[in-house]
Design a protein around this motif. Structure first.
Motif, PDB file in Angstrom:
ATOM      1  N   TYR A   1      28.374  44.632  54.857  1.00 51.23           N
ATOM      2  CA  TYR A   1      29.702  45.261  54.906  1.00 51.23           C
ATOM      3  C   TYR A   1      30.644  44.620  53.877  1.00 51.23           C
ATOM      4  CZ  TYR A   1      34.264  46.797  56.528  1.00 51.23           C
ATOM      5  OH  TYR A   1      35.533  47.326  56.574  1.00 51.23           O
TER       6      TYR A   1
ATOM      7  N   VAL B   1      32.313  46.642  50.688  1.00 45.42           N
ATOM      8  CA  VAL B   1      33.755  46.816  50.488  1.00 45.42           C
ATOM      9  C   VAL B   1      34.138  46.419  49.066  1.00 45.42           C
ATOM     10  CG1 VAL B   1      36.036  45.978  51.173  1.00 45.42           C
ATOM     11  CG2 VAL B   1      34.373  46.645  52.914  1.00 45.42           C
TER      12      VAL B   1
ATOM     13  N   GLU C   1      36.241  49.559  47.231  1.00 42.26           N
ATOM     14  CA  GLU C   1      37.652  49.505  46.846  1.00 42.26           C
ATOM     15  C   GLU C   1      37.890  49.858  45.382  1.00 42.26           C
ATOM     16  OE1 GLU C   1      38.877  45.672  48.253  1.00 42.26           O
ATOM     17  OE2 GLU C   1      39.165  46.389  50.320  1.00 42.26           O
TER      18      GLU C   1
ATOM     19  N   THR D   1      30.713  57.020  53.793  1.00 38.11           N
ATOM     20  CA  THR D   1      31.778  56.247  54.415  1.00 38.11           C
ATOM     21  C   THR D   1      32.919  57.154  54.849  1.00 38.11           C
ATOM     22  OG1 THR D   1      31.244  54.343  53.030  1.00 38.11           O
ATOM     23  CG2 THR D   1      33.401  54.345  54.090  1.00 38.11           C
TER      24      THR D   1
ATOM     25  N   GLN E   1      39.955  50.410  59.305  1.00 41.25           N
ATOM     26  CA  GLN E   1      38.973  49.939  58.331  1.00 41.25           C
ATOM     27  C   GLN E   1      37.927  51.025  58.083  1.00 41.25           C
ATOM     28  OE1 GLN E   1      36.699  46.549  59.629  1.00 41.25           O
ATOM     29  NE2 GLN E   1      35.815  47.595  61.390  1.00 41.25           N
TER      30      GLN E   1
END
Length: 276
Positions: A46, A50, A54, A117, A224
């Motif tokens: 995870y 990320v 991003e 996602t 999140q």
């Protein structure tokens, strides 16, 4: 399904577990093995994901507060073929390959290395869809054998609040081939009158599904992202002859024999491609 402590310790499913899982996929469209990967491994996956997500969102100007992709805030990204994403526990987990080999044949191909996602702030669900099209357009009016299995690894606990996948199991994968083509009746209209399930599962679970089973992403109301690793295994006869996953030669050489066989049609000897 909960895998027994004995199977977890051995890293191998019992024959009766494989048989049950295979028949659940054939009859119901999917099987779920709960909480297989160690939590520390999932947390690392995870965190590293990320770091990819991003900058990709920034590059494409995906703003969760404004909304994107028709308000679904859903992002699909290819994964770079490097650690921790290409760990053997992901690309060739024995619980997965035991089942996949039984359905697709032990010469099947891994030809999709991706993520799906649900980003926070989504307002709308996706349209109900299958992950495949018709193989013969409008001409084929019978159900055909399974040729692709999608495998998802959730990287967070999936709950009602953070954008779980919604599925329509128990038969949507068993329609005639032409039901998956562009001229088929609207799945979203039909799905309004059909029973569905939201797939709630702990991080590190394994979801194996027929790619024809109807499903959709739902809005993420948490704070999140809710990422799934998404792999597709394809029967050898139906797999593309030249794949799209770029794998450096030295990386390929270090893989197990099983992983090498699964990836044999991919772009071996090419540099890793960044997902953004």
């Amino acid at each position: 399904m909960r895998i027994s402590a004995e199977e977890m310790a051995a890293g191998k499913l019992l024959p009766e577990t494989v048989e049950l899982a295979v028949n659940l996929i054939k009859a119901n469209g999917y099987v779920l093995f709960e909480e297989v990967l160690p939590r520390a491994q999932v947390d690392n996956l995870y965190d590293r994901f990320v770091e990819i997500l991003e900058p990709a969102m920034e590059k494409h100007q995906f703003n969760p507060e404004i909304g994107f992709h028709n308000g679904t805030n859903h992002v699909g990204l290819d994964l770079p073929f490097r650690l921790p994403f290409n760990d053997e526990a992901i690309i060739a987990h024995p619980f997965v390959t035991d089942v996949v080999d039984q359905i697709l044949g032990d010469d099947c191909i891994l030809n999709y290395f991706h993520t799906n996602t649900s980003v926070q702030g989504g307002k709308k669900p996706q349209d109900v869809h299958a992950d495949t099209g018709s193989r013969y357009g409008d001409r084929c009016t019978v159900n055909l054998p399974i040729i692709k299995l999608v495998v998802n690894f959730p990287l967070v606990d999936v709950n009602e609040n953070n954008g779980p996948m919604e599925i329509w199991p128990g038969g949507t994968h068993l329609h005639p081939d032409n039901w998956y083509g562009p001229n088929a009746f609207s799945k979203s209209k039909l799905a309004e009158h059909m029973q569905s399930i939201k797939v709630l599962m702990p991080a590190g679970s394994i979801l194996i599904r027929d790619d024809r089973m109807w499903h959709r992403g739902t809005p993420n109301r948490s704070n999140q992202p809710r990422p799934n690793v998404a792999l597709i295994y394809t029967s050898a006869a139906n797999a593309p002859h030249i794949g799209s996953i770029q794998i450096p030669q030295e990386t390929y050489d270090q893989l197990s024999d099983k992983a090498k066989r699964l990836l044999r049609n991919e772009k071996i000897g090419f540099p890793v491609v960044e997902p953004y």
